[in-house]
Design an enzyme around this catalytic site. Structure first.
Site, short mmCIF file in Angstrom:
data_model
loop_
_atom_site.label_atom_id
_atom_site.label_comp_id
_atom_site.label_asym_id
_atom_site.label_seq_id
_atom_site.Cartn_x
_atom_site.Cartn_y
_atom_site.Cartn_z
N LYS A 1 0.68 -0.99 -0.44
CA LYS A 1 0.13 -0.13 0.53
C LYS A 1 0.90 1.24 0.03
O LYS A 1 2.04 1.29 1.02
CB LYS A 1 -1.25 -0.36 1.10
CG LYS A 1 -1.70 1.29 0.85
CD LYS A 1 -3.43 0.52 2.52
CE LYS A 1 -4.16 2.16 2.70
NZ LYS A 1 -4.79 1.92 3.69
N SER B 1 -9.85 -1.20 6.86
CA SER B 1 -9.29 -0.69 5.53
C SER B 1 -9.35 -2.14 5.38
O SER B 1 -8.15 -1.92 4.12
CB SER B 1 -8.22 0.75 5.66
OG SER B 1 -8.99 1.90 5.71
N SER C 1 -9.83 1.99 2.39
CA SER C 1 -8.87 2.47 2.78
C SER C 1 -7.99 1.12 1.16
O SER C 1 -7.05 1.73 0.46
CB SER C 1 -8.06 3.63 2.89
OG SER C 1 -7.73 2.79 3.61
N1 GLN Z 1 -13.52 3.98 6.13
C1 GLN Z 1 -12.21 4.24 7.25
C2 GLN Z 1 -11.91 6.08 7.85
O1 GLN Z 1 -12.49 6.38 6.70
C3 GLN Z 1 -11.13 3.75 7.46
C4 GLN Z 1 -10.21 3.69 6.87
C5 GLN Z 1 -9.26 3.04 7.58
O2 GLN Z 1 -8.44 1.94 8.44
N2 GLN Z 1 -7.21 3.30 7.54
O3 GLN Z 1 -11.80 6.20 8.39
#
Ligand code: GLN
Length: 476
Positions: free
Chosen positions: A79, A178, A154
């Site tokens: 990532k 994510s 994400s």
């Molecule tokens: N979707 C969640 C957020 O927007 C988690 C994001 C993540 O785990 N990096 O905060």
């Protein structure tokens, strides 16, 4: 079966036995990337030359009979909020579009020492803020299972790169779901280990008390195998203590499905869940009962507030973390400005996208003098209440079970409001709030889209999540 459909442990096995060469394997993945990634858009940077060079080195070392690391024969994507020395680390933001990482993150260093082949850096929501990879400066990543849909987020690029046959394993990060949610959307296994298992040194911080590195892979065994390599104490990450419960061997000590006591939070009944996910989840419960598990509803009332608590605390941590992007130290700098203040304002206005700005604004508001007591401190208390409630349930249950996400992957052009998008994390954020592990096991359906069932063990008992996942894998 095509070479690029194999699991990580299978490619490793075939490489070690001499059935395949790493060069052949990397070329097969690169061919898929060249053919498909214009549309899928999983990669921000493809590391073609260094991947082939490493592959050649491994082939030669194997042929000479030299010893090889645990990741030899396994191709990994990373990532793009995790540092790989000498390679761009954009965090999918204009702010860091040209930033080259000066050192390796600890997780990358560990993979390299074990002879992994890194094939490239993959897309994400900008600075990991989002649930669909649509907030990336580099465009959305499409779901390889159905390209009209998002890959989740994400870590959407991580999930898509594995599901599309561009590599067999990917490293993601998980602050509120994510790793698990994109894994569910793309039909993969995704695990966030207990907080403090894996060093975050060299990983861009979103919200420090939530962030954890995780793994997305095709099988539970691959996931356990790679997590075992990544875990370990690290003095450079003050919260990192390591985790001996990660790995293939640790799974042997877990309670088997036939003796398992499972809790499902009662309140989840009242949440808005898509029919196909609800049915698939019910079938999973039925299967577990058939195998002998005792499955029952349990009260965890604080879950009703999970999304609110999460966003208050996370944004409170995001705002100060983002302050390091000021146009002075590194990254993007506005071209025209008349004063230092204007340099800051223009750089940040131009360099950050909508969602990141929204969170900085909310976070700054929450952390300001008058509001921190009202919002932040109260949410901390609620976080503690949630931990206590979970602990109570864990006294006589081995795991907690729920869907990974309330929906299957949503269409790319579906316009959701920020709050509707936040609600996609309903089932995943509690795990980060209480600091335990969560694994998403894929449920595949004929003619349908995949989704995930999530297993939550006691904190530090990650082997239980892995072992139960393994018993469910392929059966639900
Ligand atoms: N979707 C969640 C957020 O927007 C988690 C994001 C993540 O785990 N990096 O905060």
């Amino acid at each position: 079966m095509k070479l690029t459909d194999l699991s990580a442990l299978e490619t490793r096995e075939k490489f070690l036995s001499g059935d395949i060469d790493c060069v052949e394997l990397v070329q097969a993945y690169l061919e898929n990337i060249k053919k498909e990634d214009d549309e899928i858009n999983a990669f921000i940077t493809v590391m073609e030359d260094s991947a082939l060079e490493k592959a050649r080195e491994l082939d030669e070392r194997r042929d000479r009979g030299e010893s090889l690391g645990k990741m030899a024969g396994i191709v990994v994507s990373i990532k793009d909020n995790i540092a790989v020395k000498g390679v761009k680390m954009t965090c999918a933001s204009k702010m860091l579009a040209d930033f080259v990482a000066p050192y390796d993150a600890v997780v990358v260093d560990k993979l390299k020492k074990e002879d992994a082949i890194l094939i490239g850096k993959v897309n994400l929501d900008e600075f990991a803020m989002g649930s669909s990879t649509e907030t990336s400066y580099f465009g959305v990543t499409r779901n390889p299972v159905d390209r009209s849909r998002v890959s989740g987020g994400s870590s959407g690029g991580s999930a898509a790169s594995v599901a599309a046959g561009f590599c067999s394993v990917s490293l993601g990060t998980d602050t509120g779901g994510s790793v698990r949610q994109p894994a569910a959307f793309c039909g993969l296994v995704g695990m966030k280990p207990s907080h403090g298992s894996i060093s975050r040194y060299g990983v861009s911080a979103m919200a420090n008390t939530f962030d954890q590195v995780g793994v997305l892979a095709k099988t539970v065994d691959d996931t356990a195998y790679v997590l075992d390599i990544l875990e370990g104490f690290d003095a450079r990450d003050a919260t990192c203590i390591g985790n001996a419960a990660l790995g293939l061997d640790a799974m042997k000590d877990a309670v088997p499905l036939k003796d398992l006591r499972v809790g499902i939070p009662e309140i989840f009944k009242t949440f808005d869940v898509q029919d196909e996910v609800r049915e698939g989840f019910a079938r999973t419960v039925e299967y577990m009962r058939e195998q002998g598990a005792v499955v029952e509803y349990v009260p965890i009332e604080s879950l009703a507030l999970a999304i609110s608590i999460y966003h208050i605390l996370v944004n409170g941590e995001i705002a100060p973390n983002m302050s390091r992007f000021d146009g002075i130290r590194y990254g993007y700098r506005a071209e025209e400005y008349d004063s230092l203040e204007e340099l800051y304002i223009k750089t940040r206005s131009e360099g950050f996208g909508e969602e990141v700005k929204r969170r900085i604004m909310i976070g700054s508001y929450i952390m300001s003098m008058d509001h921190s007591k009202e919002y932040f401190d109260k949410s901390l208390e609620m976080r503690h209440c949630m931990i206590v409630e979970f602990e109570e349930v864990f006294k006589d249950h081995d795991i907690i079970l729920c869907p990974t996400s309330p929906t299957v992957a949503v269409p790319v052009d579906k316009e959701l409001s920020p709050v509707e998008i936040y609600m996609l994390d309903l089932f995943t954020v509690p795990v980060n709030l209480i600091g335990t592990a969560g694994i998403s096991v894929p449920v595949h359906r004929e003619n349908g889209l995949p989704f995930g069932v999530q297993i939550i063990p006691r904190k530090g008992e990650d082997h239980q999540a892995l072992a139960t996942a393994k018993e469910l894998e392929g059966n639900i």
